[in-house]
Design a protein around this motif. Sequence first.
Motif, PDB file in Angstrom:
ATOM      1  N   LEU A 130      -0.881 117.081 -59.833  1.00 45.30           N
ATOM      2  CA  LEU A 130      -2.286 116.853 -60.196  1.00 45.30           C
ATOM      3  C   LEU A 130      -2.828 115.623 -59.464  1.00 45.30           C
ATOM      4  N   LEU A 131      -2.062 114.535 -59.467  1.00 41.36           N
ATOM      5  CA  LEU A 131      -2.486 113.338 -58.729  1.00 41.36           C
ATOM      6  C   LEU A 131      -2.561 113.605 -57.231  1.00 41.36           C
ATOM      7  N   ALA A 132      -1.591 114.363 -56.700  1.00 41.92           N
ATOM      8  CA  ALA A 132      -1.576 114.660 -55.265  1.00 41.92           C
ATOM      9  C   ALA A 132      -2.813 115.449 -54.852  1.00 41.92           C
ATOM     10  N   ILE A 133      -3.227 116.418 -55.685  1.00 38.61           N
ATOM     11  CA  ILE A 133      -4.404 117.227 -55.357  1.00 38.61           C
ATOM     12  C   ILE A 133      -5.680 116.399 -55.487  1.00 38.61           C
ATOM     13  N   LEU A 134      -5.775 115.635 -56.582  1.00 33.36           N
ATOM     14  CA  LEU A 134      -6.992 114.855 -56.820  1.00 33.36           C
ATOM     15  C   LEU A 134      -7.209 113.774 -55.765  1.00 33.36           C
ATOM     16  N   ILE A 135      -6.130 113.285 -55.158  1.00 32.74           N
ATOM     17  CA  ILE A 135      -6.254 112.257 -54.118  1.00 32.74           C
ATOM     18  C   ILE A 135      -6.223 112.872 -52.720  1.00 32.74           C
ATOM     19  N   GLY A 136      -5.307 113.824 -52.496  1.00 34.72           N
ATOM     20  CA  GLY A 136      -5.105 114.352 -51.157  1.00 34.72           C
ATOM     21  C   GLY A 136      -6.257 115.193 -50.644  1.00 34.72           C
ATOM     22  N   VAL A 137      -6.829 116.074 -51.481  1.00 32.01           N
ATOM     23  CA  VAL A 137      -7.909 116.940 -51.018  1.00 32.01           C
ATOM     24  C   VAL A 137      -9.162 116.146 -50.652  1.00 32.01           C
ATOM     25  N   PRO A 138      -9.695 115.271 -51.529  1.00 29.69           N
ATOM     26  CA  PRO A 138     -10.858 114.476 -51.101  1.00 29.69           C
ATOM     27  C   PRO A 138     -10.571 113.589 -49.889  1.00 29.69           C
ATOM     28  N   LEU A 139      -9.337 113.067 -49.801  1.00 30.40           N
ATOM     29  CA  LEU A 139      -8.982 112.230 -48.660  1.00 30.40           C
ATOM     30  C   LEU A 139      -9.037 113.033 -47.360  1.00 30.40           C
ATOM     31  N   GLY A 140      -8.509 114.256 -47.385  1.00 31.78           N
ATOM     32  CA  GLY A 140      -8.552 115.096 -46.192  1.00 31.78           C
ATOM     33  C   GLY A 140      -9.962 115.522 -45.825  1.00 31.78           C
ATOM     34  N   VAL A 141     -10.773 115.862 -46.820  1.00 34.38           N
ATOM     35  CA  VAL A 141     -12.164 116.238 -46.556  1.00 34.38           C
ATOM     36  C   VAL A 141     -12.937 115.061 -45.990  1.00 34.38           C
ATOM     37  N   TRP A 150     -13.636 104.912 -38.819  1.00 32.94           N
ATOM     38  CA  TRP A 150     -12.571 104.150 -39.468  1.00 32.94           C
ATOM     39  C   TRP A 150     -12.133 104.814 -40.783  1.00 32.94           C
ATOM     40  N   TRP A 151     -13.026 105.611 -41.391  1.00 32.86           N
ATOM     41  CA  TRP A 151     -12.629 106.387 -42.565  1.00 32.86           C
ATOM     42  C   TRP A 151     -11.499 107.358 -42.206  1.00 32.86           C
ATOM     43  N   ASP A 152     -11.665 108.020 -41.067  1.00 31.50           N
ATOM     44  CA  ASP A 152     -10.658 108.963 -40.599  1.00 31.50           C
ATOM     45  C   ASP A 152      -9.339 108.257 -40.317  1.00 31.50           C
ATOM     46  N   ARG A 153      -9.409 107.113 -39.646  1.00 28.94           N
ATOM     47  CA  ARG A 153      -8.182 106.372 -39.328  1.00 28.94           C
ATOM     48  C   ARG A 153      -7.509 105.840 -40.584  1.00 28.94           C
ATOM     49  N   ALA A 154      -8.315 105.378 -41.548  1.00 30.17           N
ATOM     50  CA  ALA A 154      -7.734 104.867 -42.792  1.00 30.17           C
ATOM     51  C   ALA A 154      -7.059 105.992 -43.582  1.00 30.17           C
ATOM     52  N   ALA A 155      -7.715 107.146 -43.672  1.00 30.44           N
ATOM     53  CA  ALA A 155      -7.125 108.277 -44.395  1.00 30.44           C
ATOM     54  C   ALA A 155      -5.853 108.761 -43.709  1.00 30.44           C
ATOM     55  N   MET A 208       0.971 114.416 -51.702  1.00 26.92           N
ATOM     56  CA  MET A 208      -0.388 113.974 -51.414  1.00 26.92           C
ATOM     57  C   MET A 208      -0.612 113.805 -49.915  1.00 26.92           C
ATOM     58  N   ALA A 209       0.381 113.229 -49.221  1.00 23.87           N
ATOM     59  CA  ALA A 209       0.273 113.048 -47.774  1.00 23.87           C
ATOM     60  C   ALA A 209       0.200 114.394 -47.062  1.00 23.87           C
ATOM     61  N   HIS A 210       1.031 115.352 -47.476  1.00 24.21           N
ATOM     62  CA  HIS A 210       1.000 116.677 -46.863  1.00 24.21           C
ATOM     63  C   HIS A 210      -0.348 117.359 -47.102  1.00 24.21           C
ATOM     64  N   ILE A 211      -0.833 117.293 -48.329  1.00 22.28           N
ATOM     65  CA  ILE A 211      -2.099 117.949 -48.668  1.00 22.28           C
ATOM     66  C   ILE A 211      -3.250 117.314 -47.904  1.00 22.28           C
ATOM     67  N   ALA A 212      -3.260 115.980 -47.799  1.00 20.72           N
ATOM     68  CA  ALA A 212      -4.338 115.298 -47.090  1.00 20.72           C
ATOM     69  C   ALA A 212      -4.349 115.674 -45.610  1.00 20.72           C
ATOM     70  N   ARG A 216      -7.307 117.939 -43.855  1.00 17.78           N
ATOM     71  CA  ARG A 216      -8.079 117.418 -42.726  1.00 17.78           C
ATOM     72  C   ARG A 216      -8.057 118.392 -41.554  1.00 17.78           C
ATOM     73  N   ALA A 217      -6.875 118.911 -41.215  1.00 26.92           N
ATOM     74  CA  ALA A 217      -6.774 119.846 -40.087  1.00 26.92           C
ATOM     75  C   ALA A 217      -7.561 121.130 -40.356  1.00 26.92           C
ATOM     76  N   SER A 218      -7.424 121.675 -41.556  1.00 25.20           N
ATOM     77  CA  SER A 218      -8.127 122.919 -41.887  1.00 25.20           C
ATOM     78  C   SER A 218      -9.638 122.715 -41.931  1.00 25.20           C
ATOM     79  N   MET A 219     -10.079 121.592 -42.503  1.00 27.32           N
ATOM     80  CA  MET A 219     -11.510 121.314 -42.577  1.00 27.32           C
ATOM     81  C   MET A 219     -12.097 121.056 -41.193  1.00 27.32           C
TER      82      MET A 219
END
Length: 327
Positions: A130-141, A150-155, A208-212, A216-219
């Motif tokens: 749940l934490l991985a999805i809630l953090i990883g998906v918005p981070l990747g988007v 710099w948002w992209d580089r930070a994520a 979370m890292a994998h999901i993010a 990002r790649a899919s989006m």
Amino acid sequence: MTASLTESTPAKGTPAKGFSPRAARLRRAGARLVTLFASLFIALTMAFALGRLSGDPTTNILGPTAAPDQREALRQQLGLDRPLLVQYFDYLKGVFTGDLGDSLQFYQPNTTMIFDRVPFTLQLVAGGMLLAILIGVPLGVLAATREGTWWDRAASTVALLGQSVPVFWLGMMLVVLFAVKLGWLPAGQSGTPKHLVLPALTMSLYPMAHIARLTRASMSEALSEPFIDSARARGISRVRVVWRHAFKNALMPVLTIVVLQTGILLSGAVAIEYVYSWPGLGQLALQAVQFRDFPLVQAIVVFGAVVFVCLNLIVDVIHSVVDPRVR
């Protein structure tokens, strides 16, 4: 000659003679089931082989000073004196009939012990995912919609750290900070929602890292499609373009990695459960390995293999439901 070739060649986009869409789906499902059962068979065989290669369990049961005749009697009692091939077929028979044997350490049925520990592991996996999805998906988007900034580089840096930091080291650091220094959260065990916070946070880092990264790649790929330009030209708002159009088309790989990561966490939470003394399946597996309790180790591996095969089937079903191209 030309006419005969034209008549014998099916039109583009139509199934060949004798291969209806339903038959193609059945062939694909059958091939997938064969692959999954072959993977399950290989996992079961490896569990048996590794269990026998772990050493003689009579040493841990009777102690190093036991007499040879006592060891031999115990080997006969456990069935270890029989030919290896006979033991293997008995093992497979027990697996397919639901009899996973008894633990050499706890003197209880392995199935009962596994199902007693599974709820604790499920709590941990559910909280971590749940934490991985809630953090990883918005981070990747966020990284995909602000590509090159710099948002992209930070994520991307956060995702890279999530895949690089060892979970056992992170777990110990979180215990030192939040349990020892600040005293906000308990250092281990289970019982209250507070006990779940640190283990779930530690478990969420890697998925979370994998999901993010995958989000990002899919989006990024979805945002470069022509239909996104058409949606923007029609005056559709940026938020709707991102979440209604682009994210919907980028969702399939994300769903796949979420399901597969759930299976990996369910069968591989040994380090986290050890750090936090969490009474789950990973802790039980570690105790079984230390005691050379090979029937229990085999049972845990069988359970993990079955769960992973079932999750792969769920991924296929999700593909068929969500993606019309698969249907």
